[in-house]
Design a protein around this motif. Structure first.
Motif, PDB file in Angstrom:
ATOM      1  N   VAL A 183      41.677  40.976  55.084  1.00 59.40           N
ATOM      2  CA  VAL A 183      40.302  41.448  54.928  1.00 59.40           C
ATOM      3  C   VAL A 183      39.945  42.424  56.068  1.00 59.40           C
ATOM      4  O   VAL A 183      40.382  42.226  57.208  1.00 59.40           O
ATOM      5  N   ASP A 184      39.230  43.457  55.728  1.00 61.22           N
ATOM      6  CA  ASP A 184      38.772  44.480  56.686  1.00 61.22           C
ATOM      7  C   ASP A 184      39.879  45.393  57.208  1.00 61.22           C
ATOM      8  O   ASP A 184      39.648  46.176  58.114  1.00 61.22           O
ATOM      9  N   HIS A 185      41.059  45.289  56.668  1.00 62.18           N
ATOM     10  CA  HIS A 185      42.112  46.188  57.127  1.00 62.18           C
ATOM     11  C   HIS A 185      42.052  47.550  56.427  1.00 62.18           C
ATOM     12  O   HIS A 185      42.782  48.463  56.790  1.00 62.18           O
ATOM     13  N   GLY A 186      41.175  47.661  55.419  1.00 61.08           N
ATOM     14  CA  GLY A 186      40.903  48.979  54.853  1.00 61.08           C
ATOM     15  C   GLY A 186      41.362  49.207  53.425  1.00 61.08           C
ATOM     16  O   GLY A 186      41.547  50.342  53.003  1.00 61.08           O
ATOM     17  N   LYS A 187      41.509  48.136  52.647  1.00 64.87           N
ATOM     18  CA  LYS A 187      41.960  48.283  51.250  1.00 64.87           C
ATOM     19  C   LYS A 187      40.974  49.121  50.421  1.00 64.87           C
ATOM     20  O   LYS A 187      41.375  50.074  49.746  1.00 64.87           O
ATOM     21  N   THR A 188      39.699  48.750  50.510  1.00 68.39           N
ATOM     22  CA  THR A 188      38.689  49.453  49.711  1.00 68.39           C
ATOM     23  C   THR A 188      38.589  50.912  50.140  1.00 68.39           C
ATOM     24  O   THR A 188      38.521  51.822  49.311  1.00 68.39           O
ATOM     25  N   THR A 189      38.594  51.117  51.451  1.00 69.66           N
ATOM     26  CA  THR A 189      38.494  52.485  51.966  1.00 69.66           C
ATOM     27  C   THR A 189      39.671  53.332  51.478  1.00 69.66           C
ATOM     28  O   THR A 189      39.504  54.482  51.088  1.00 69.66           O
ATOM     29  N   LEU A 190      40.847  52.722  51.473  1.00 70.37           N
ATOM     30  CA  LEU A 190      42.030  53.461  51.026  1.00 70.37           C
ATOM     31  C   LEU A 190      41.932  53.809  49.539  1.00 70.37           C
ATOM     32  O   LEU A 190      42.185  54.949  49.130  1.00 70.37           O
ATOM     33  N   ILE A 235      50.282  51.498  57.475  1.00 69.02           N
ATOM     34  CA  ILE A 235      49.632  51.098  58.735  1.00 69.02           C
ATOM     35  C   ILE A 235      48.366  51.929  58.853  1.00 69.02           C
ATOM     36  O   ILE A 235      48.417  53.149  59.025  1.00 69.02           O
ATOM     37  N   ASN A 236      47.234  51.261  58.760  1.00 73.16           N
ATOM     38  CA  ASN A 236      45.945  51.956  58.650  1.00 73.16           C
ATOM     39  C   ASN A 236      45.209  52.010  59.999  1.00 73.16           C
ATOM     40  O   ASN A 236      45.588  51.335  60.953  1.00 73.16           O
ATOM     41  N   LYS A 237      44.185  52.785  60.018  1.00 72.00           N
ATOM     42  CA  LYS A 237      43.274  52.924  61.177  1.00 72.00           C
ATOM     43  C   LYS A 237      43.983  53.520  62.387  1.00 72.00           C
ATOM     44  O   LYS A 237      43.667  53.152  63.537  1.00 72.00           O
ATOM     45  N   ILE A 238      44.920  54.439  62.141  1.00 75.80           N
ATOM     46  CA  ILE A 238      45.641  55.012  63.284  1.00 75.80           C
ATOM     47  C   ILE A 238      44.751  55.959  64.079  1.00 75.80           C
ATOM     48  O   ILE A 238      45.126  56.404  65.161  1.00 75.80           O
ATOM     49  N   ASP A 239      43.567  56.261  63.532  1.00 71.61           N
ATOM     50  CA  ASP A 239      42.620  57.106  64.281  1.00 71.61           C
ATOM     51  C   ASP A 239      41.949  56.338  65.414  1.00 71.61           C
ATOM     52  O   ASP A 239      41.386  56.910  66.328  1.00 71.61           O
ATOM     53  N   LYS A 240      42.013  55.025  65.365  1.00 70.15           N
ATOM     54  CA  LYS A 240      41.290  54.233  66.366  1.00 70.15           C
ATOM     55  C   LYS A 240      41.993  54.296  67.718  1.00 70.15           C
ATOM     56  O   LYS A 240      43.221  54.293  67.787  1.00 70.15           O
ATOM     57  N   PRO A 241      41.201  54.351  68.787  1.00 70.93           N
ATOM     58  CA  PRO A 241      41.812  54.471  70.120  1.00 70.93           C
ATOM     59  C   PRO A 241      42.723  53.284  70.458  1.00 70.93           C
ATOM     60  O   PRO A 241      43.726  53.449  71.167  1.00 70.93           O
ATOM     61  N   ILE A 274      48.634  55.699  58.348  1.00 73.29           N
ATOM     62  CA  ILE A 274      47.545  56.434  57.703  1.00 73.29           C
ATOM     63  C   ILE A 274      46.208  56.168  58.393  1.00 73.29           C
ATOM     64  O   ILE A 274      46.080  55.240  59.199  1.00 73.29           O
ATOM     65  N   SER A 275      45.252  57.023  58.078  1.00 69.48           N
ATOM     66  CA  SER A 275      43.869  56.694  58.383  1.00 69.48           C
ATOM     67  C   SER A 275      43.104  56.888  57.087  1.00 69.48           C
ATOM     68  O   SER A 275      42.877  58.009  56.651  1.00 69.48           O
ATOM     69  N   ALA A 276      42.746  55.778  56.477  1.00 68.32           N
ATOM     70  CA  ALA A 276      42.034  55.854  55.194  1.00 68.32           C
ATOM     71  C   ALA A 276      40.695  56.537  55.405  1.00 68.32           C
ATOM     72  O   ALA A 276      40.222  57.292  54.568  1.00 68.32           O
ATOM     73  N   LYS A 277      40.123  56.288  56.574  1.00 70.03           N
ATOM     74  CA  LYS A 277      38.799  56.830  56.858  1.00 70.03           C
ATOM     75  C   LYS A 277      38.853  58.350  57.026  1.00 70.03           C
ATOM     76  O   LYS A 277      38.021  59.066  56.491  1.00 70.03           O
ATOM     77  N   MET A 278      39.861  58.824  57.758  1.00 67.68           N
ATOM     78  CA  MET A 278      39.953  60.263  58.044  1.00 67.68           C
ATOM     79  C   MET A 278      40.762  61.017  56.983  1.00 67.68           C
ATOM     80  O   MET A 278      40.858  62.229  57.015  1.00 67.68           O
TER      81      MET A 278
END
Ligand code: GDP
Length: 471
Positions: free
Chosen positions: A79-86, A176-182, A213-217
């Motif tokens: 949960v919250d790892h970014g499935k929906t965003t992706l 591997i998601n959220k790679i944009d995060k510091p 990946i970065s689902a957000k970016m």
């Protein structure tokens, strides 16, 4: 004896219940263990759904007719790892370019086109859905994208999702998601994938495709899609492209205006308005088909998600959908399944044998069998009990100790008791907490004793039908 079959299977982790229906394959496996063969004579199959399955297996099993079909992909992860965003991101990048005005998706699946090739995505079903579908012999998904957030790493639901995908034998691609995060740590995440799941990334010499990946970016999305296509090509995802359709229901609901609605992923053949359809205990005639954007369509082919209007009742999720030749056949099959489900519910809802009721409830005439599971604190005690109990047998009652063991009454004792309709007898042992609630749920009786005389006395009375119910 039934209790032996149940016990033998239980020992191998398979729960069978009395009066449970098994399919042909299971029947074969069970028979083989005891040195028997099961031969199928088609005219003797009394289950019309099984008959249909066999017919379609033949129809769709013809290697020469198989062609490649688009992959159906499920995104899973913690949960919250970014499935929906992706899923949103993929929909936007691949769909919105062509379609101005952003039509909203109305069903739980959509397809995209990448380099002229299609991919179908299903909105994350629960892990259980996966396993449930497999139990029905269906598999909606060809490839799993396992999303792992780089700032959080492998988490409990990551492991769960992985296990489900692995048992289903579905190829896994890791995003591997959220790679944009510091605080993203790709290397650490890879390490965890390798150590906790045995998924060794390709660049580390393994064979797991891992895409940062970065689902957000929107970073890495194109690459992920290309990898999906690559895996799809390697995994030989095939179908029979024409003829009566077969598919899997992935969602269903009752719409106040339209009536029963179901979304299916077509696996083989072509579904068209006017087709007679059956899915488990419900049937119908396709009145209309809609694509993922709510537009009416004239047909749906392999890997297409499609919404079906025309079922008489709301079909169960994860049922297999078949097109049949006429309404009578559709009606016959659904009525049969409905009847069977009713019987199964009755068997399930039944409480299991209780010592107080044993003589009264079990039928007259033939010699009755009282099944027991005996637990105690030592090997010697267990053996002594088994012998003492065997001596209580009468002309009317045979006592069968289906299982005995040392230690507290645990949850596998309860499951076995439920499966073999047995009473659990504990001598100088307790019941663990999980087993207690499970016994309540399953309606299994546990009788605990500290004094052997009481135990024997109760059993004697039970066999005479004289044991008073407990308070
Ligand atoms: P789900 O529970 O797996 O469906 O996760 P969501 O897609 O709802 O995402 C959970 C949270 O993570 C949301 O606040 C998202 O905005 C955020 N998120 C998802 N993907 C990314 C990403 O690539 N980078 C960053 N920084 N945040 C993300």
């Amino acid at each position: 004896p039934l209790s032996k079959i149940i016990k033998d299977h239980f020992m191998r982790g398979i729960i069978l219940r009395p009066a449970q229906a098994v399919n042909l394959e299971e029947a074969r496996q069970i028979a083989a263990q005891y040195g028997w063969n099961v031969e199928l004579k088609e005219e003797e199959i009394s289950d019309p759904l099984e008959m249909l399955k066999v017919k379609y297996e033949k129809l769709y099993g013809d290697e020469s007719k198989l062609v490649q079909r688009p992959p159906v992909v499920t995104v899973m992860g913690h949960v919250d790892h970014g499935k929906t965003t992706l899923l949103d991101r993929i929909r936007k990048t691949a769909v919105a370019e062509k379609e101005v005005g952003g039509i909203t998706q109305s069903i739980g699946a959509y397809h995209v086109e990448v380099n002229g090739k299609r991919i179908t995505f299903i909105d994350t079903p629960g892990h259980e859905a996966f396993t449930e579908m497999r139990a029905r012999g269906a598999q909606a998904t060809d490839i799993v994208v396992l999303v792992v957030a780089a700032d959080d790493g492998v988490m409990p639901q990551t492991i769960e999702a992985f296990n489900h995908a692995k048992t289903a034998n579905v190829p896994i691609i890791v995003a591997i998601n959220k790679i944009d995060k510091p605080n993203a740590n790709i290397d650490l995440t890879k390490q965890q994938l390798a150590s906790k799941l045995g998924l060794v990334p390709e660049d580390w010499g393994g064979d797991t495709i891992v895409v940062p990946i970065s689902a957000k970016m929107g970073k890495g999305i194109d690459e992920l899609l290309e990898m999906i296509l690559l895996v799809a090509e390697m995994s030989e995802i095939k179908c029979v492209p024409e003829g009566n359709a077969r598919g899997i229901i992935i969602e269903s609901e009752l719409d106040k205006g339209v009536g029963p609605l179901a979304t299916a992923i077509i696996k083989d053949g072509i579904l068209r308005p006017g087709d007679y359809i059956v899915a488990g205990s419900t049937h119908g005639k396709v009145r209309a088909l809609r694509d993922e954007k709510g537009r009416k369509v004239k047909m749906a082919g392999p890997s297409d998600p499609v919404q079906i209007i025309g079922f008489e009742e709301v079909p169960d999720m994860h049922e297999i959908l078949y097109v049949v030749d006429n309404l009578d056949q559709a009606r016959e099959i659904s009525a049969f399944v409905k009847e069977r489900q009713k019987k199964e519910r009755m068997v399930k809802g039944k409480r299991h044998v209780r010592l107080e009721e044993f003589m009264r409830v079990s039928g007259d005439g033939e010699r009755k069998t009282l099944n027991l599971i005996i637990k105690s604190d030592s090997f010697g005690a267990v053996e002594a009990l088994k012998q003492a109990v065997a001596k209580l047998e009468t002309e009317e009652v045979h006592i069968e100790t289906v299982h005995s063991g040392i230690g507290p009454v645990n949850s596998s004792d309860i499951m076995l008791a439920a499966a073999s309709d047995a009473v659990v007898i504990g001598y100088k042992v307790k019941t663990d907490a999980q087993a207690r609630s499970q016994a309540e749920e399953e309606g299994v009786q546990i009788k605990l004793y500290e004094i052997i005389f009481d135990l024997i006395d109760d059993l004697k009375k039970a066999l005479e039908g004289l044991l008073e119910p407990e308070e």
